[in-house]
Scaffold this motif. Sequence first.
Motif, short mmCIF file in Angstrom:
data_model
loop_
_atom_site.label_atom_id
_atom_site.label_comp_id
_atom_site.label_asym_id
_atom_site.label_seq_id
_atom_site.Cartn_x
_atom_site.Cartn_y
_atom_site.Cartn_z
N GLY A 54 -16.98 -27.18 5.97
CA GLY A 54 -16.70 -26.85 4.58
C GLY A 54 -16.41 -28.00 3.66
O GLY A 54 -16.19 -27.81 2.47
N ASN A 55 -16.42 -29.24 4.19
CA ASN A 55 -16.11 -30.38 3.34
C ASN A 55 -17.29 -30.78 2.46
O ASN A 55 -18.44 -30.45 2.74
N PHE A 56 -16.98 -31.50 1.40
CA PHE A 56 -18.03 -31.97 0.50
C PHE A 56 -18.94 -32.95 1.22
O PHE A 56 -18.48 -33.85 1.92
N GLY A 57 -20.25 -32.76 1.07
CA GLY A 57 -21.22 -33.66 1.70
C GLY A 57 -21.57 -33.33 3.12
O GLY A 57 -22.37 -34.03 3.75
N VAL A 71 -17.16 -27.61 -1.94
CA VAL A 71 -16.22 -27.48 -0.83
C VAL A 71 -15.90 -26.00 -0.66
O VAL A 71 -16.03 -25.21 -1.59
N ASP A 72 -15.49 -25.65 0.55
CA ASP A 72 -15.20 -24.25 0.88
C ASP A 72 -13.69 -24.08 1.04
O ASP A 72 -13.11 -24.59 2.02
N HIS A 151 -14.34 -17.97 2.99
CA HIS A 151 -14.00 -19.00 2.02
C HIS A 151 -14.66 -18.76 0.67
O HIS A 151 -15.65 -18.04 0.56
N ILE A 152 -14.09 -19.39 -0.37
CA ILE A 152 -14.70 -19.47 -1.69
C ILE A 152 -15.49 -20.78 -1.75
O ILE A 152 -14.95 -21.84 -1.43
N HIS A 153 -16.75 -20.70 -2.13
CA HIS A 153 -17.53 -21.93 -2.35
C HIS A 153 -17.20 -22.44 -3.75
O HIS A 153 -17.39 -21.74 -4.75
N VAL A 154 -16.68 -23.67 -3.81
CA VAL A 154 -16.22 -24.28 -5.06
C VAL A 154 -17.14 -25.46 -5.36
O VAL A 154 -17.18 -26.44 -4.61
N GLU A 155 -17.88 -25.36 -6.46
CA GLU A 155 -18.87 -26.39 -6.77
C GLU A 155 -18.74 -26.84 -8.23
O GLU A 155 -18.86 -26.02 -9.15
N SER A 160 -20.30 -33.11 -8.57
CA SER A 160 -19.39 -34.13 -8.07
C SER A 160 -18.39 -33.48 -7.11
O SER A 160 -18.29 -32.26 -7.01
N ASP A 161 -17.64 -34.30 -6.39
CA ASP A 161 -16.72 -33.81 -5.36
C ASP A 161 -15.44 -33.25 -5.99
O ASP A 161 -14.68 -33.99 -6.63
N PRO A 162 -15.15 -31.96 -5.81
CA PRO A 162 -13.93 -31.38 -6.38
C PRO A 162 -12.68 -31.55 -5.51
O PRO A 162 -11.60 -31.14 -5.90
N THR A 163 -12.84 -32.16 -4.33
CA THR A 163 -11.73 -32.22 -3.36
C THR A 163 -10.44 -32.79 -3.96
O THR A 163 -9.36 -32.21 -3.76
#
Length: 324
Positions: A54-57, A71-72, A151-155, A160-163
Amino acid sequence: MPALSLIALVSVLSAVFAKQLEIHPPQQQHRHWAQLCSGNPSNRIRGCDRYGCGNFGASRQGGKGERHAGVDVICSDGATVYAPFSGQLSGPIRFFHNGNAIDDGVQISGSGYCVKLVCIHPIRYHGQIQRGQQLGRMLPMQKVFPGIVSHIHVENCDRSDPTPLLKPDVPFFPPTPQEDIHWQAVCAGNPTNEIRGCDKYGCGYYGAPRRGGKGEKHKGVDVICVDGATVYAPFSGELSGPVKIFHNGNAIDDGVQIRGAAFCVKLLCIHPIRYHGRIIKGQVLGRMLPMQRVFPGIISHIHVENCDRSDPTSSLQRGKGRRK
């Protein structure tokens, strides 16, 4: 300087300043977004399961080098979803374009951010929403991807990376006393801590009879967990171990004890990442061991036993185990 010239200068400076505010808005009151999902006050991100990470990338299966563009954020099916910041809603957002049970979502633009929240059903697709206000509910991801960490997919709209933004300054909705007495989900793919029912080896509920035990009863509960799945700490505390239940060195004879402020529990048939030190509620604790090798056909599970051998069922958040 003549009065008229002074007024004209002030007007020009005001216009320039206003334009600069549009281009470079002042720093936000909140550097981080609010809690997105009830039950996940820290916006914890999904780790890895059989469907991916679930991590970005993160790489995507069959994607020919394609990477995860968001990210999830972990969220149990049916849980309440909140707005991470104040802004304008637009939608619907379709991610799968196939009309499945989780093909819904919404975009929020405002407060200097723009994000898409997918796999949720919003209360509305248009209008203004405030940070922390109820946005909708998590859709039934288990129906589409059985065993995944829901999970919620957050984009971010610009991909860009929302982490870095997913770290609430403080939990926007502090846990209620009722939530405090419940433990975190202990196994990936089982967000409700569902308890094993009955199979050819016996039953998983507390007090279940044990074969050949001459009246002996089950001293813990068996929380369903697929072999190899990630295991999480149910509460914060100090680790000690190893804890052996079989004492014969079989493939599942491992475990660990966690002692916290209010609880003490043994988690067995898992391999922890370490046997000593401090661990935080929801942190990765280890992985489920290969129970099918030892008991073919059993419902694989973590044996959860309170140190005082009392019944842990009420602490297992929304556990669905029932006697059969």
